[in-house]
Design a protein around this motif. Structure first.
Motif, mmCIF file in Angstrom:
data_model
loop_
_atom_site.group_PDB
_atom_site.id
_atom_site.type_symbol
_atom_site.label_atom_id
_atom_site.label_comp_id
_atom_site.label_asym_id
_atom_site.label_seq_id
_atom_site.Cartn_x
_atom_site.Cartn_y
_atom_site.Cartn_z
ATOM 1 N N TRP A 86 0.891 -1.089 -0.039
ATOM 2 C CA TRP A 86 -0.187 -0.194 -0.194
ATOM 3 C C TRP A 86 0.786 1.267 -0.003
ATOM 4 O O TRP A 86 1.854 1.261 0.887
ATOM 5 N N PRO A 87 0.945 2.127 -0.900
ATOM 6 C CA PRO A 87 1.867 3.075 -1.190
ATOM 7 C C PRO A 87 1.624 4.308 -0.264
ATOM 8 O O PRO A 87 2.747 5.248 -0.068
ATOM 9 N N GLU A 88 0.494 4.529 0.463
ATOM 10 C CA GLU A 88 0.274 5.500 1.366
ATOM 11 C C GLU A 88 1.375 5.687 2.299
ATOM 12 O O GLU A 88 1.904 4.940 2.923
ATOM 13 N N LYS A 89 2.032 7.154 2.427
ATOM 14 C CA LYS A 89 3.146 7.276 3.281
ATOM 15 C C LYS A 89 2.697 8.057 4.709
ATOM 16 O O LYS A 89 3.384 7.416 5.634
ATOM 17 N N PHE A 90 1.981 8.950 4.867
ATOM 18 C CA PHE A 90 1.568 9.383 6.174
ATOM 19 C C PHE A 90 0.554 8.896 6.764
ATOM 20 O O PHE A 90 -0.707 8.737 6.286
ATOM 21 N N LEU A 91 0.582 8.031 7.797
ATOM 22 C CA LEU A 91 -0.352 7.250 8.620
ATOM 23 C C LEU A 91 -0.074 7.678 10.016
ATOM 24 O O LEU A 91 0.967 7.670 10.585
ATOM 25 N N VAL A 92 -1.602 7.613 10.733
ATOM 26 C CA VAL A 92 -1.362 7.629 12.300
ATOM 27 C C VAL A 92 -2.674 7.162 12.602
ATOM 28 O O VAL A 92 -3.771 7.212 12.039
ATOM 29 N N GLY A 93 -2.508 6.262 13.983
ATOM 30 C CA GLY A 93 -3.466 5.637 14.461
ATOM 31 C C GLY A 93 -3.523 4.100 13.883
ATOM 32 O O GLY A 93 -2.773 3.595 13.339
ATOM 33 N N PRO A 94 -4.796 3.618 14.507
ATOM 34 C CA PRO A 94 -5.275 2.309 14.247
ATOM 35 C C PRO A 94 -5.843 2.090 12.793
ATOM 36 O O PRO A 94 -6.597 2.975 12.473
ATOM 37 N N TYR A 95 -5.369 1.003 11.977
ATOM 38 C CA TYR A 95 -6.154 0.759 10.691
ATOM 39 C C TYR A 95 -6.482 -0.603 10.493
ATOM 40 O O TYR A 95 -5.729 -1.499 11.226
ATOM 41 N N THR A 96 -7.695 -0.899 9.780
ATOM 42 C CA THR A 96 -7.993 -2.150 9.460
ATOM 43 C C THR A 96 -7.908 -2.424 8.197
ATOM 44 O O THR A 96 -8.479 -1.692 7.325
ATOM 45 N N ALA A 97 -7.374 -3.531 7.805
ATOM 46 C CA ALA A 97 -7.166 -3.986 6.594
ATOM 47 C C ALA A 97 -7.823 -5.425 6.299
ATOM 48 O O ALA A 97 -7.731 -6.402 7.095
ATOM 49 N N THR A 98 -8.677 -5.289 5.324
ATOM 50 C CA THR A 98 -9.683 -6.542 4.942
ATOM 51 C C THR A 98 -9.136 -6.833 3.483
ATOM 52 O O THR A 98 -9.349 -6.447 2.463
ATOM 53 N N LEU A 99 -8.836 -8.107 3.636
ATOM 54 C CA LEU A 99 -8.340 -9.166 2.425
ATOM 55 C C LEU A 99 -9.588 -9.711 2.083
ATOM 56 O O LEU A 99 -9.989 -10.726 2.757
ATOM 57 N N THR A 100 -9.837 -9.363 0.677
ATOM 58 C CA THR A 100 -10.965 -10.267 -0.052
ATOM 59 C C THR A 100 -10.485 -10.940 -1.129
ATOM 60 O O THR A 100 -9.755 -10.496 -2.127
ATOM 61 N N LEU A 101 -10.515 -12.362 -1.308
ATOM 62 C CA LEU A 101 -9.873 -13.235 -2.053
ATOM 63 C C LEU A 101 -10.741 -14.178 -2.754
ATOM 64 O O LEU A 101 -11.480 -15.005 -2.087
ATOM 65 N N ALA A 102 -10.721 -14.450 -4.028
ATOM 66 C CA ALA A 102 -11.700 -15.290 -5.120
ATOM 67 C C ALA A 102 -10.617 -16.184 -5.525
ATOM 68 O O ALA A 102 -9.711 -15.697 -6.218
ATOM 69 N N LEU A 103 -10.847 -17.433 -5.229
ATOM 70 C CA LEU A 103 -9.852 -18.334 -5.805
ATOM 71 C C LEU A 103 -10.366 -18.723 -7.250
ATOM 72 O O LEU A 103 -9.251 -19.324 -8.043
#
Lengths: 217, 365
Positions: B303-320
């Motif tokens: 994820w290219p975002e540079k400036f980050l602060v605090g908690p983040y939630t990342a959700t992976l969605t994957l179709a086989l």
């Protein structure tokens, strides 16, 4: 284009012409201009090329210096020679160049061989899969190292100019260059080193080094 | 004008008088003209040599192949013919041998292959006999490419009705031939270039698998963020996964999305999945993540975002596959931009110090 029996999704491609066919039907297509294609019929589905890479430039591999003449080899005076490998994998996501020798440097008539180097002065420090420092002129054998010229795809084990490893013998293979994504003109210099002892029988020693560039899947 | 050649030669060697030539010029003038003409001749030769085609370099081999991969799913019986080309970029002919070598996926999951020596692990060890390369109607095992030649060939796969079901993975290799050397201490290098063939002989079984790993550094000071996405394919055939990672901030707002590259995962193997930006090194976003790519030995989705602060939630969605199954997984990571926060802290301390000093001065007055 589709009907009840098949779907055709393809680009208008020029550089390959042909007819992908399966039983019960025949599809004509050309390949080469806009990108890889998906070809499906009642009995098969074929994806030619990587769907997520629009480039249709060929997966390309070149080697300069494919005849490595060591000349006259004097005992304890290492001989160094080099070749250059260049990869352009614009149409493939990642690649590897594997290398292997058909056999050790050998006089075919007598079977005498120059052994693969073990690198270390006080014992083996390198293997076909692990590079090690080879500095002593009293350590004998045949080996190679890989230096990045453009890009950084050489095996990172060659940490400095003294690090070498022996070629692995066929049918096993070892990776000498490895690219993780799309790139052009990635270049590496392969330096060959051979050193013999005074006890090495005289003769003309030869072998074949095979380099194969393979796209990732 | 007729010139006595012998007299001219004698003149150049200064053995004869100039009058014997019958010319009304002095010896010095003639020497200057000869030298001038010689220089002109050398210059013309030089220009012509620069414009002439490059001399063939027999010590180089330069080959190309397209497409680099064939992904084939078929039922039997079938006779599949697929065109491809091999190209010689050199100014010299190159003799090539054609071979098929089975391969398996490298367990590192980065998409590397390990060439195999035999086909004993295949459901049908004799299947390679049913694959051939044809030039027109002729099956070939070798060919000679002329200088700069691009050769169209056909990959032909003939599968009988009783062909064993299962997956078969090959590298179709074109290797340059070497010559016998018996007059030097020498190694000869053979150059090979390959296109991979993923062949699934069906009917295909159920598509199944799972997310082996989805992770990110739990605490970061700044982006880009490398996500490790590992997928295990437990199907009996190769699959092409599709998916993305959606990132939400502490307020539940979606603030970023990483498209995953639809790479192939071979049957019963694991693969690390990269992001789609990595397939386009010319893009601006690629430059943002290049350092992160180089830093990681294994494949990651970034994820290219540079400036980050605090908690983040990342959700992976994957179709086989296009028809599923679909999997989801959440992770939380925390960004603490140390440098920025230290700067802010220092500013706050300085402001508090100044305010307190000003108040103290005011009280004293």
């Amino acid at each position: 284009m589709s009907n009840d029996n098949y779907i055709i999704q393809m680009g208008n491609l020029n550089s390959i012409a042909g007819a992908p066919t399966g039983s019960g039907f025949e599809l004509n297509y050309t390949v080469g201009q806009t990108g890889p294609g998906l070809y499906t019929g009642a009995n098969f589905k074929v994806r030619a090329g990587f769907q997520y890479i629009s480039s249709i430039i060929p997966f390309r591999f070149s080697l300069t210096g494919n005849f490595i003449d060591f000349g006259s080899i004097d005992p304890t005076f290492p001989v160094l020679r080099s070749s250059t490998l260049t990869i352009s994998n614009g149409s493939a996501f990642g690649y590897q160049v594997t290398a292997f020798q058909n056999h050790n440097l050998r006089v075919d008539a007598t079977g005498q061989e120059i052994p693969p180097t073990a690198c270390g002065d006080l014992g083996p420090s390198c293997t076909p899969t692990t590079a090690g420092p080879w500095t002593s002129s009293l350590t004998y054998g045949f080996g190679y190292r890989c230096d990045n010229v453009a890009g950084a795809d050489c095996d990172s084990q060659f940490t400095n100019s003294t690090y070498f490893k022996p070629f692995i013998s066929s049918p096993a293979t070892a990776i000498v260059m490895n690219g993780v994504n799309v790139g052009r003109n990635k270049q590496a210099k392969i330096t060959y080193k051979v050193n013999i002892s005074g006890a090495q029988p005289a003769g003309l020693y030869t072998n074949i080094i095979n380099y194969i560039a393979i796209p990732k899947f | 004008m007729k010139i006595d050649l012998i007299a001219l030669i004698n003149l150049i060697s200064k053995k004869a008088p100039i009058s014997k030539l019958g010319l009304e010029i002095s010896l010095d003038q003639l020497e200057i003209r000869i030298i001038r003409n010689l220089i002109l001749l050398i210059l013309i030769s030089l220009i012509l040599s620069l414009k002439s085609p490059t001399v063939a370099n027999a010590q180089s081999v330069d080959l190309g192949i397209y497409p680099p991969i064939f992904q084939i799913q078929t039922v039997v019986p079938n006779d599949i013919k697929l065109p491809f080309f091999i190209e010689n970029f050199q100014d010299a002919s190159v003799p090539l041998s054609i071979s098929l070598r089975p391969f398996m996926a490298d367990p590192d999951g980065n998409g590397n292959i390990i060439l195999q020596n035999d086909t004993s692990s295949f459901p049908d060890p004799f299947l390679p006999q049913r694959i051939q390369v044809s030039d027109g109607k002729n099956s070939i095992q070798s060919l000679i490419l002329s200088p700069k030649q691009k050769k169209s060939l056909i990959l032909e796969i003939n599968l009988p009705g009783n062909e064993a079901k299962g997956d078969y993975y090959f590298s179709l290799i074109f290797s340059s031939d070497t010559q016998n050397v018996n007059d030097a201490n020498a190694s000869q290098a053979s150059v090979g270039i390959a296109s991979n063939i993923l062949l699934s002989v069906g009917p295909l079984g159920e598509t199944k698998g799972y997310i082996e790993d989805f992770s990110a550094p739990p605490l970061v000071t700044q982006g880009p963020i490398p996500f490790t996405v590992k997928v295990k394919n437990t199907s009996d055939h190769f699959i092409t996964v599709k998916g993305d990672i959606v990132i939400k901030n502490v307020f539940g707002q979606s603030i970023g999305k990483v498209e995953l590259l639809p790479v192939n995962v071979l049957a019963n193997t694991l693969r690390r999945i990269p992001d789609s930006i990595q397939a386009d090194p010319n893009s601006k976003d690629y430059q943002k993540i290049k350092a992160e790519i180089d830093k990681n030995d294994s494949t990651v989705a970034i994820w290219p975002e540079k400036f980050l602060v605090g908690p983040y939630t990342a959700t992976l969605t994957l179709a086989l596959s296009d028809s599923g199954p679909l999997y989801k997984k959440d992770i939380i990571f925390f960004a603490f931009p140390t440098e920025y926060l230290l700067g802010i802290l220092i500013i706050i301390i300085v402001v508090i110090f100044i305010v307190s000093r000003v108040r103290q001065k005011a009280r004293e007055v």
